[in-house]
Design a protein around this motif. Structure first.
Motif, PDB file in Angstrom:
ATOM      1  N   UNK A   1      15.262  59.207   7.972  1.00 16.65           N
ATOM      2  CA  UNK A   1      15.653  59.791   6.692  1.00 16.65           C
ATOM      3  C   UNK A   1      17.105  60.192   6.646  1.00 16.65           C
ATOM      4  N   UNK A   2      17.602  60.716   7.754  1.00 16.84           N
ATOM      5  CA  UNK A   2      19.008  61.123   7.805  1.00 16.84           C
ATOM      6  C   UNK A   2      19.928  59.916   7.633  1.00 16.84           C
ATOM      7  N   UNK A   3      19.469  58.774   8.130  1.00 12.97           N
ATOM      8  CA  UNK A   3      20.271  57.564   7.985  1.00 12.97           C
ATOM      9  C   UNK A   3      20.241  56.984   6.585  1.00 12.97           C
ATOM     10  N   UNK A   4      19.271  57.394   5.771  1.00  8.89           N
ATOM     11  CA  UNK A   4      19.117  56.861   4.419  1.00  8.89           C
ATOM     12  C   UNK A   4      19.812  57.706   3.363  1.00  8.89           C
ATOM     13  N   UNK A   5      19.979  58.995   3.639  1.00  7.25           N
ATOM     14  CA  UNK A   5      20.451  59.920   2.615  1.00  7.25           C
ATOM     15  C   UNK A   5      21.817  60.509   2.951  1.00  7.25           C
ATOM     16  N   UNK A   6      22.596  60.742   1.927  1.00  7.47           N
ATOM     17  CA  UNK A   6      23.842  61.481   2.052  1.00  7.47           C
ATOM     18  C   UNK A   6      23.737  62.687   1.122  1.00  7.47           C
ATOM     19  N   UNK A   7      23.481  63.847   1.703  1.00  9.79           N
ATOM     20  CA  UNK A   7      23.250  65.057   0.908  1.00  9.79           C
ATOM     21  C   UNK A   7      24.576  65.793   0.711  1.00  9.79           C
ATOM     22  N   UNK A   8      24.923  66.081  -0.552  1.00 12.28           N
ATOM     23  CA  UNK A   8      26.217  66.686  -0.851  1.00 12.28           C
ATOM     24  C   UNK A   8      26.155  68.190  -1.043  1.00 12.28           C
TER      25      UNK A   8
ATOM     26  N   UNK B   1      12.894  67.061   3.885  1.00 11.21           N
ATOM     27  CA  UNK B   1      13.506  65.982   3.103  1.00 11.21           C
ATOM     28  C   UNK B   1      13.655  64.712   3.933  1.00 11.21           C
ATOM     29  N   UNK B   2      14.274  64.842   5.092  1.00 14.95           N
ATOM     30  CA  UNK B   2      14.550  63.659   5.910  1.00 14.95           C
ATOM     31  C   UNK B   2      13.269  63.026   6.441  1.00 14.95           C
TER      32      UNK B   2
END
Length: 264
Positions: A56-63, A74-75
């Protein structure tokens, strides 16, 4: 080992992730090939796999800022989809159907949930489906969490009557000192009742919650219940095949199970 014995293979996040923290698809593919080989030899295999949070961390960029619980929820929610999707595609190449089992601590307490989970996994195995197990990180937080997937894999092995539990990490096993110290020696076999606590370093990897301390605790606990436990390096090519074929030169630490004879 004889055919039709049941094996639980636990793969840690430090095996499944690259240096940048993203899932290592090449290694997943290599492990998939090995598990397919085990099944071809007639073994029942249950896979306990970490890696959802990394996926999940590799899929998302949380701002915006998230606390540790929000990050995990989430991840893991996003990453579990990616993880099981990759396994689905990789095992499909071998004609092996997979099934997802997301579980939590309360499912291992005596009662209907325990029976239902065990029955589900039994029917999967009976019909040639490979169970892929992970903790349900979206709802398991704080006191509801397993210590890590080492603990979970031990509970699965006990629940499903496995003869062997293989814990794959990025370290060859338990050493008499720091693994990177050239003077440290690998402890290859641990007789029942042996105390190795003096050799256990109490730290965990950056990729996961576990560490050698949790692996040692799980291995000791399961060996006392008659399950053989092997700690080995999952980044070594062909490690599962080498272990099951009894290749003496493959580094690992094996815990000899306590055996009891019936008086009846």
């Amino acid at each position: 080992m004889n055919a039709k014995e049941r094996i639980v293979v636990k793969v840690g996040s430090n095996v499944l992730t690259r240096a940048d923290g993203k899932l290592n698809v090449s290694r997943m593919s290599e492990l998939t090939d090995q598990i397919a080989w085990l099944r071809a030899q007639g073994y029942d295999v249950i896979l306990v796999s970490s890696g959802a949070v990394a996926g999940g961390r590799g899929e998302l960029s949380v701002d915006h800022r998230l606390d540790s619980v929000e990050q995990r929820q989430l991840f893991s929610a996003v990453g579990q989809v990616k993880l099981i999707g990759l396994y689905y595609d990789l095992f499909r190449e071998w004609g092996i159907p997979v099934g997802q089992v997301l579980t939590m601590k309360e499912n291992f307490e005596p009662g209907e949930q325990f029976k239902n989970q065990r029955a589900c996994m039994e029917v999967m195995l009976e019909n040639g489906v490979l169970p892929i197990v992970n903790e349900n990180d979206t709802v398991c937080i704080t006191e509801l969490m397993f210590t890590d997937n080492d603990e979970l894999s031990g509970l699965i092995a006990q629940m499903m009557g496995a003869s062997t539990l293989i814990l794959l990490s990025n370290i060859d096993g338990i050493f008499t000192g720091a693994p990177d110290d050239p003077h440290s020696e690998l402890i290859r076999e641990v007789p029942a009742g042996t105390d190795l606590s003096q050799f256990i370093q109490k730290k965990h990897s950056e990729a996961g919650r576990g560490g050698m301390e949790s692996k040692y605790a799980t291995a000791t606990h399961m060996a006392q219940r008659g399950i053989r436990v092997v700690i080995a390096n999952g980044t070594r090519p062909g490690i599962l095949q080498a272990l099951m074929e009894g290749e003496d030169d493959i580094p690992h630490t094996a815990f000899v199970p306590i055996t009891t004879k019936s008086t009846h």
